[in-house]
Design a protein around this motif. Structure first.
Motif, PDB file in Angstrom:
ATOM      1  N   SER A 152       0.855  -1.130   0.334  1.00  0.00           N
ATOM      2  CA  SER A 152       0.033   0.103   0.115  1.00  0.00           C
ATOM      3  C   SER A 152       0.761   1.659   0.089  1.00  0.00           C
ATOM      4  O   SER A 152       0.545   2.504   0.013  1.00  0.00           O
ATOM      5  N   GLY A 153       2.065   0.666   0.047  1.00  0.00           N
ATOM      6  CA  GLY A 153       2.791   1.825  -0.087  1.00  0.00           C
ATOM      7  C   GLY A 153       2.804   2.828  -1.637  1.00  0.00           C
ATOM      8  O   GLY A 153       3.987   3.792  -1.487  1.00  0.00           O
ATOM      9  N   ILE A 154       2.212   2.179  -2.243  1.00  0.00           N
ATOM     10  CA  ILE A 154       1.955   2.705  -3.711  1.00  0.00           C
ATOM     11  C   ILE A 154       1.684   4.035  -3.814  1.00  0.00           C
ATOM     12  O   ILE A 154       1.070   4.981  -4.909  1.00  0.00           O
ATOM     13  N   THR A 155      -0.544   4.044  -2.666  1.00  0.00           N
ATOM     14  CA  THR A 155      -0.808   5.502  -2.981  1.00  0.00           C
ATOM     15  C   THR A 155      -0.397   6.646  -3.056  1.00  0.00           C
ATOM     16  O   THR A 155      -0.763   7.457  -3.606  1.00  0.00           O
ATOM     17  N   PRO A 156       0.669   7.388  -1.755  1.00  0.00           N
ATOM     18  CA  PRO A 156       1.235   8.162  -2.346  1.00  0.00           C
ATOM     19  C   PRO A 156       2.387   8.060  -3.567  1.00  0.00           C
ATOM     20  O   PRO A 156       1.901   9.992  -4.112  1.00  0.00           O
ATOM     21  N   ILE A 157       3.010   7.406  -3.794  1.00  0.00           N
ATOM     22  CA  ILE A 157       3.663   7.299  -4.838  1.00  0.00           C
ATOM     23  C   ILE A 157       2.892   7.402  -6.455  1.00  0.00           C
ATOM     24  O   ILE A 157       3.455   7.754  -7.698  1.00  0.00           O
ATOM     25  N   LEU A 158       1.574   7.025  -6.158  1.00  0.00           N
ATOM     26  CA  LEU A 158       0.731   6.949  -7.699  1.00  0.00           C
ATOM     27  C   LEU A 158       0.362   8.844  -8.014  1.00  0.00           C
ATOM     28  O   LEU A 158       0.876   8.709  -9.125  1.00  0.00           O
TER      29      LEU A 158
END
Length: 668
Positions: A444-450
């Protein structure tokens, strides 16, 4: 919103890529019609050749034209331009590749073509299509006819980067092709197969190399990364002939600028932004090979540059709220990126729109009453900044109170209390910047990265991004489809490297993102030198490992930005002294006595229940405030960078006073 200054007509200064205004359709009917028409023609000619004695002088040119046209369908499938439904593109790509290169797989062709987009006009080691444009003139026809041989050599050179699943598919197709040719030879039908199929596809391949590679790129020394508007050209004149004959590729520059729009919309996109492209000194040539300056083109088209002005790119601004504050927002939509996660889109009313503006990488705190007790959770915003869409993603965790509620009970129309956006994880964007951003994320670390990646690519048209993304399996990968769409849309500026720990064969790298895997990736395709900013988000262990690995390779700490969702639990410490603390919040001051061992936030909450906070662990930055007078000591800090610290900001949840009097201001 903070806007970049408009550019005067004729200026080549870049202020962002114009919006093509042509999104991927639900289904590109002209592209599908082209496929079905070509397929029907091929079936009829084969039938006529085998049963009606049709002359090779008829069916060979016809089948050559079929292979030539089928390439356009394959090309659009590679860029996911045929449909928003991803399997449609994958299906049509696999159905059309046999007409173009009978012994190649669609993923192989996709890799080769995307490498061309990323490295246009660079040397042969980087741009595979340079084989068709850079040789001596007398070699070029032979190079066009044998470009597939160079593609094979290029693919073998980069084979370590390809996933086992792709390699298996490619090997199977090669073996199938060899088997069918062997069968045709053994049964005495090889000449027939050659006349109907092999020779027409070979002639079409040579024509495609001339049409798709040489015509748009020859003689252009500028690379895609140096100047996207001079690395590819458009051709004007005789468009009544060139446009249908080249299937709109006389406007090939539009495709390189906006890879995800279907071929038949290139001219419409050009006309929509004609002045903007001209202001960037786009490469233009006539049908007969004469280069045109922008002013010559205007004369040709009888354009008046004073009639159009380019809309400047807007840099997303943050919330107008002076400090974090709660508001009730209704749920507008619920989606499931994976089976164990829910994406929540909120309906932000007009009167709160400015307060809920956000910068890429920021987060919101959600507060709700579950089981008679107040629950606060912090979630990164995963939508691009500046879109007006506020979306978060909640991944269900075992026995998670709020995540279970979201997964099982939350419905569209329900209201949740949301704090206005906070956080300082994302980059400072500039439409004129030319940077390379690298993000390393897991789960879920993708959320800010997206949000960071999508916004940076949109605002900074000369910047590029690389994402290293770790997950257990393909199906557990959050926002996989959205990421693939981004990669198709920004083919030359975004590269995504998936790492799977629980599924072999689906990605080039297997395992967890640890020091050994990072070293392999850095050696294969991502040297840390030349990267402007790194963004790390995911489990604490992965983030710490990545940060240490980058430090060992000499990457300056101010270029490495960290976001942690969960921080290690630490024993409380008593480092402070009893103090009188003045708290400034929302334009008012309150004075509170803070005991030794108490944090400033503890004291602030005793007099101001609306004092902002979320994680209480020093990770989110929600409780950030300016230290006006006195001194403090912070137990932990995972949220503030050196620039914040130098400016006097502290995390009040982690700060204990070390002087008898302290003043903090949440409003600055």
């Amino acid at each position: 919103m903070t806007s970049a200054a408009a550019v005067a007509p004729g200026s080549a200064t870049t202020v962002g890529l114009p919006d093509p205004g042509e999104p991927v359709p639900t289904l590109a009917k002209p592209t599908v019609a082209l496929f079905l028409g070509c397929l029907a023609v091929f079936v009829v000619t084969v039938w006529a050749a085998l049963t009606q004695g049709l002359s090779p002088w008829v069916y060979m040119p016809v089948n050559t034209a079929v292979s030539f046209a089928m390439f356009t369908v394959l090309h659009d499938a590679v860029h996911y331009s045929i449909s928003r439904t991803r399997w449609v593109n994958a299906l049509l790509g696999r159905l059309t590749v046999p007409f173009v290169v009978p012994y190649a797989s669609a993923p192989l062709f996709g890799f080769i073509h995307i490498e061309h987009h990323r490295n246009t006009n660079e040397d042969l080691d980087a741009d595979p299509d340079a084989w068709a444009t850079d040789g001596p003139w007398w070699q070029l026809p032979l190079r066009w006819l044998t470009i597939d041989g160079w593609y094979a050599a290029f693919y073998l050179k980069h084979i370590r980067r390809r996933s086992p699943r792709e390699l298996t598919e490619t090997a199977a197709i090669v073996l199938l092709f060899i088997g069918l040719i062997t069968l045709a030879a053994m049964t005495g039908h090889l000449l027939t197969v050659a006349l109907i199929y092999l020779i027409p596809s070979r002639i079409a391949l040579g024509m495609l190399a001339w049409w798709f590679d040489w015509l748009p790129h020859h003689g252009l020394e500028v690379t895609q990364r140096e100047n996207r508007y001079r690395a590819t050209r458009i051709r004007i004149g005789m468009e009544w002939l060139l446009t249908p004959a080249l299937l709109y590729q006389n406007y090939h520059l539009v495709h390189h600028l906006h890879p995800s729009i279907p071929f038949y919309r290139y001219i419409k996109a050009w006309k929509r932004n004609e002045e903007a492209y001209l202001q960037r000194d786009a490469a233009i040539m006539t049908a007969f090979g004469r280069d045109l300056t922008v002013e010559e083109y205007r004369v040709w088209r009888e354009l008046d540059s004073t009639l159009a002005r380019m809309r400047p790119v807007e840099v997303p601004a943050g919330s107008s709220a002076s400090h974090a504050e709660f508001h009730r927002l209704p749920v507008a939509a619920l989606d499931r990126p994976t089976s164990d996660s829910v994406a929540i889109t909120f309906a932000v009313p007009d009167e709160l729109a400015e307060r809920f503006r956000f910068e890429p990488g920021q987060h919101v705190t959600v507060r709700t009453d579950l089981g008679g007790s107040g629950v606060r959770r912090n979630y990164s915003i995963c939508s691009p900044a500046g879109t007006g869409v506020l979306r978060i993603a909640v991944k269900r965790i075992p026995d998670g109170v709020f995540s279970s509620y979201v997964s099982e009970q939350l419905a569209v129309g329900d209201e949740l209390e949301l704090m206005t956006p906070t956080g300082r994880f994302g980059p400072s964007l500039d439409p004129t910047a030319r940077k390379h951003y690298v993000a390393i994320a897991a789960g879920s670390g993708i959320t800010p990265i997206l949000s960071i990646v999508a916004t940076a690519l949109e605002v900074e048209s000369d910047s590029r991004c690389t994402l290293l993304y770790g997950n257990r399996t393909r199906t557990s990968t959050m926002f996989r489809a959205e990421l693939a769409d981004l990669e198709a849309r920004f083919a030359d500026r975004l590269e995504i490297v998936h790492v799977l720990s629980g599924e072999r064969g689906a990605s080039a790298y297997h395992g967890r993102i640890d020091a050994d895997l990072l070293s392999a990736v850095f050696a294969d395709q991502l040297p840390p030198q030349g990267v402007d900013d790194w963004f790390l988000c995911g489990p604490a262990g992965m983030v710490e490992t990545a940060r240490d690995t980058l430090a060992d390779r000499g990457v300056p700490t101010d270029r490495v930005h960290v976001e942690l969702f969960h921080v290690p639990t630490a024993e409380p410490t008593t480092t402070g002294v009893a103090s009188t603390v003045t708290v400034r919040l929302d334009g008012t001051e309150d004075v509170v006595a803070v005991e030794a061992g108490q944090s400033i936030l503890d004291g602030a909450l005793s007099v101001r229940s609306d004092a902002p906070y979320a994680c209480m662990g020093g990770a989110c930055g929600t409780c950030r405030a300016k230290l006006v007078t006195g001194t403090v000591e912070m137990d932990h800090n995972y949220a503030l960078g050196q620039s914040d610290l130098d400016a006097g900001y502290i995390l009040t949840c982690q700060s204990q006073p070390t002087t008898p009097e302290v003043t903090v201001d949440y409003d600055i």
